[in-house]
Write a protein that holds these residues in place. Structure first.
Motif, PDB file in Angstrom:
ATOM      1  N   TYR A 138       0.830  -1.200   0.000  1.00  0.00           N
ATOM      2  CA  TYR A 138       0.000   0.000   0.000  1.00  0.00           C
ATOM      3  C   TYR A 138       0.868   1.255   0.000  1.00  0.00           C
ATOM      4  O   TYR A 138       1.823   1.376   0.781  1.00  0.00           O
ATOM      5  CB  TYR A 138      -0.917   0.000   1.218  1.00  0.00           C
ATOM      6  CG  TYR A 138      -1.745   1.248   1.375  1.00  0.00           C
ATOM      7  CD1 TYR A 138      -2.688   1.607   0.408  1.00  0.00           C
ATOM      8  CD2 TYR A 138      -1.594   2.075   2.497  1.00  0.00           C
ATOM      9  CE1 TYR A 138      -3.459   2.755   0.556  1.00  0.00           C
ATOM     10  CE2 TYR A 138      -2.361   3.223   2.647  1.00  0.00           C
ATOM     11  CZ  TYR A 138      -3.286   3.556   1.674  1.00  0.00           C
ATOM     12  OH  TYR A 138      -4.043   4.684   1.805  1.00  0.00           O
TER      13      TYR A 138
ATOM     14  N   PRO B 280       6.009   2.513  -1.552  1.00  0.00           N
ATOM     15  CA  PRO B 280       5.204   2.319  -0.344  1.00  0.00           C
ATOM     16  C   PRO B 280       5.941   2.813   0.897  1.00  0.00           C
ATOM     17  O   PRO B 280       7.151   2.615   1.036  1.00  0.00           O
ATOM     18  CB  PRO B 280       5.000   0.802  -0.296  1.00  0.00           C
ATOM     19  CG  PRO B 280       6.190   0.247  -1.021  1.00  0.00           C
ATOM     20  CD  PRO B 280       6.503   1.233  -2.114  1.00  0.00           C
TER      21      PRO B 280
ATOM     22  N   ALA C 246      -7.044   1.519   1.435  1.00  0.00           N
ATOM     23  CA  ALA C 246      -6.207   0.369   1.088  1.00  0.00           C
ATOM     24  C   ALA C 246      -7.039  -0.826   0.661  1.00  0.00           C
ATOM     25  O   ALA C 246      -6.645  -1.600  -0.214  1.00  0.00           O
ATOM     26  CB  ALA C 246      -5.320  -0.005   2.282  1.00  0.00           C
TER      27      ALA C 246
ATOM     28  N   THR D  55      -3.308  -6.862  -0.206  1.00  0.00           N
ATOM     29  CA  THR D  55      -2.640  -5.577  -0.055  1.00  0.00           C
ATOM     30  C   THR D  55      -1.995  -5.525   1.325  1.00  0.00           C
ATOM     31  O   THR D  55      -2.649  -5.798   2.334  1.00  0.00           O
ATOM     32  CB  THR D  55      -3.627  -4.414  -0.216  1.00  0.00           C
ATOM     33  OG1 THR D  55      -4.126  -4.415  -1.557  1.00  0.00           O
ATOM     34  CG2 THR D  55      -2.961  -3.076   0.077  1.00  0.00           C
TER      35      THR D  55
ATOM     36  N   VAL E 268      -0.382  -3.419   4.309  1.00  0.00           N
ATOM     37  CA  VAL E 268      -0.312  -2.112   4.952  1.00  0.00           C
ATOM     38  C   VAL E 268       0.744  -2.183   6.048  1.00  0.00           C
ATOM     39  O   VAL E 268       0.696  -3.065   6.914  1.00  0.00           O
ATOM     40  CB  VAL E 268      -1.665  -1.702   5.563  1.00  0.00           C
ATOM     41  CG1 VAL E 268      -1.541  -0.367   6.289  1.00  0.00           C
ATOM     42  CG2 VAL E 268      -2.733  -1.628   4.480  1.00  0.00           C
TER      43      VAL E 268
ATOM     44  N   LEU F 185      -6.939  -7.321   4.248  1.00  0.00           N
ATOM     45  CA  LEU F 185      -5.628  -6.688   4.196  1.00  0.00           C
ATOM     46  C   LEU F 185      -4.616  -7.501   4.991  1.00  0.00           C
ATOM     47  O   LEU F 185      -4.978  -8.267   5.888  1.00  0.00           O
ATOM     48  CB  LEU F 185      -5.693  -5.264   4.765  1.00  0.00           C
ATOM     49  CG  LEU F 185      -6.622  -4.277   4.067  1.00  0.00           C
ATOM     50  CD1 LEU F 185      -6.659  -2.962   4.839  1.00  0.00           C
ATOM     51  CD2 LEU F 185      -6.174  -4.046   2.628  1.00  0.00           C
TER      52      LEU F 185
END
Length: 401
Positions: free
Chosen positions: A39, A75, A97, A108, A110, A158
């Motif tokens: 992300y 990122p 996100a 994804t 984070v 996520l």
């Protein structure tokens, strides 16, 4: 009689038993940074675009724009450094996100940096926290952690890589010797709260890395031993089967990733190298991993390294840490570090955000931020510092484009 495990430790197991594996789930023993889409925070991009707008106003600065665009695509971590951020900012970030999570078959990722202990930054002033242990900070922090943990479990599509409390552990290693010091007085609370955070961040889609400073701080053998002993105390106090994935190093610092082999470590002019087997991030990870093994902590021999400002070898002769002159971007974020014990190279520090203010009248002014080594004038810690971002671009090694 069977003892029931806390709910936060059983959710993942129940989901797997029912065949409902969360999109962001991390396979046991795997590198959480691999096979994911990292992300890129929109707030970071907005700050870079602000600098690009300034470059666009002057033809003499246009040549910086392509590299700045590349920087904006990298990122970076999301810092959760106040309770308000956990309650207000983080949900909107995670919603953003989540929009693209799993659209190409990959989760994804984070990156979160949790940084809000009471009596935080107990040996410096530039990023001092708002909560105090003596003023109910322990219970406030637990509520803060509970809010983040709830969001992690809510967004199971996520994946999360969490750097836990930069500088907390190394401060307790080197700055708590005086029983009357701020760090010493916070020690028991910090250990308790690090354990609380690690335990509550247990989820199928989360990996936790406890911050362990850098080689210019804890690279010497005595400091490594003290760090390993404290890590063991923290780990041994966790409810089972709660665990750490590993350790983060060089967060918000400037240590080079890898230097040429240093055969003579006796040179007194090379302050961070003298008699130090952990003189760069690769050697620090190697040495600390070996030390951890002597305390039966080999499972923690997984590191992530902040390379956001490690492109130049500017701190070998000094302990400078605030807005250091001459810094440049290091290697771009990647899980292909080239080292078996390094899960990823990351940009943990948001590049271009100040380490601290040079305003001597400010409440959080630290003398290091007005030292000869610091770029000035500088805004408050965490505030965008256009001139510093420009320096990182100009000194990037390797170049961004």
């Amino acid at each position: 009689m069977h003892r029931l495990l806390p709910a936060f430790l059983t959710l993942g197991a129940v989901g797997l038993a029912l065949g409902k594996i969360p999109q962001g789930a991390i396979a046991p023993g795997s590198n959480p940074f691999s096979n994911v889409n990292w992300y890129v925070p929109t707030a970071w991009q907005s700050e870079v675009f602000g600098s690009i707008a300034k470059y666009a106003k002057s033809t003499s600065q246009w040549d910086r724009i392509p590299a700045a665009v590349v920087a904006s695509q990298q990122p970076t971590a999301v810092w959760v450094a106040t309770n308000e951020a956990a309650v207000d900012d983080l949900p909107s970030i995670l919603r953003d996100a989540s929009k693209s999570a799993g659209t190409d078959g990959h989760p994804t990722l984070v990156q979160l940096i949790v940084y809000n202990l009471p009596d935080r930054d107990c040996s410096a002033a530039s990023s001092e926290g708002g909560w105090k242990v003596s003023e109910g900070g322990v219970e406030k922090y637990k509520g803060f952690i509970d809010g983040i943990a709830k969001l992690i479990r809510k967004y199971e599509d996520l994946r999360f890589a969490i750097i836990l409390e930069p500088d907390a552990l190394p401060n307790q290693v080197t700055n708590a010797g005086d029983p009357n010091s701020k760090c010493a007085k916070a020690r028991s609370a910090h250990i308790q709260l690090l354990q609380y955070a690690i335990a509550n961040f247990q989820a199928a889609n989360a990996a936790v890395y406890l911050d362990s400073g850098h080689g210019g701080w804890l690279g010497w053998p005595d400091n490594q031993v003290a760090a390993a002993q404290l890590i063991k105390q923290i780990v041994d106090g966790l409810p089972k089967p709660a665990r750490l994935r590993g350790l983060s190093i060089n967060t918000s610092n400037y240590n080079p990733l890898l230097l040429p082999n240093i055969t003579d470590k006796s040179d007194p002019n090379l302050k961070r190298l003298q008699w130090n087997p952990g003189y760069d991030s690769v050697h620090y990870a190697k040495a600390l991993g070996e030390t951890l093994a002597t305390y039966n902590l080999s499972s923690l021999n997984h590191f992530i390294v902040d390379t956001s400002r490690s492109g130049t070898n500017i701190v070998l002769e000094t302990d400078a840490w605030c807005n250091v002159k001459g810094a440049g971007f290091g290697l771009k974020p990647t899980y292909k570090s080239g080292y078996d014990n390094i899960d990823a190279l990351v940009w943990a520090k948001t590049p271009g955000q100040a380490d601290g203010t040079s305003d001597t009248s400010a409440a959080r002014w630290d003398p290091m931020c007005t030292a000869a080594t610091a770029l000035q004038p500088a805004p408050e810690a965490g505030t965008w510092f256009h001139e510093y971002f420009t320096q990182l671009l100009d000194n990037a090694n390797p170049k961004l484009i």
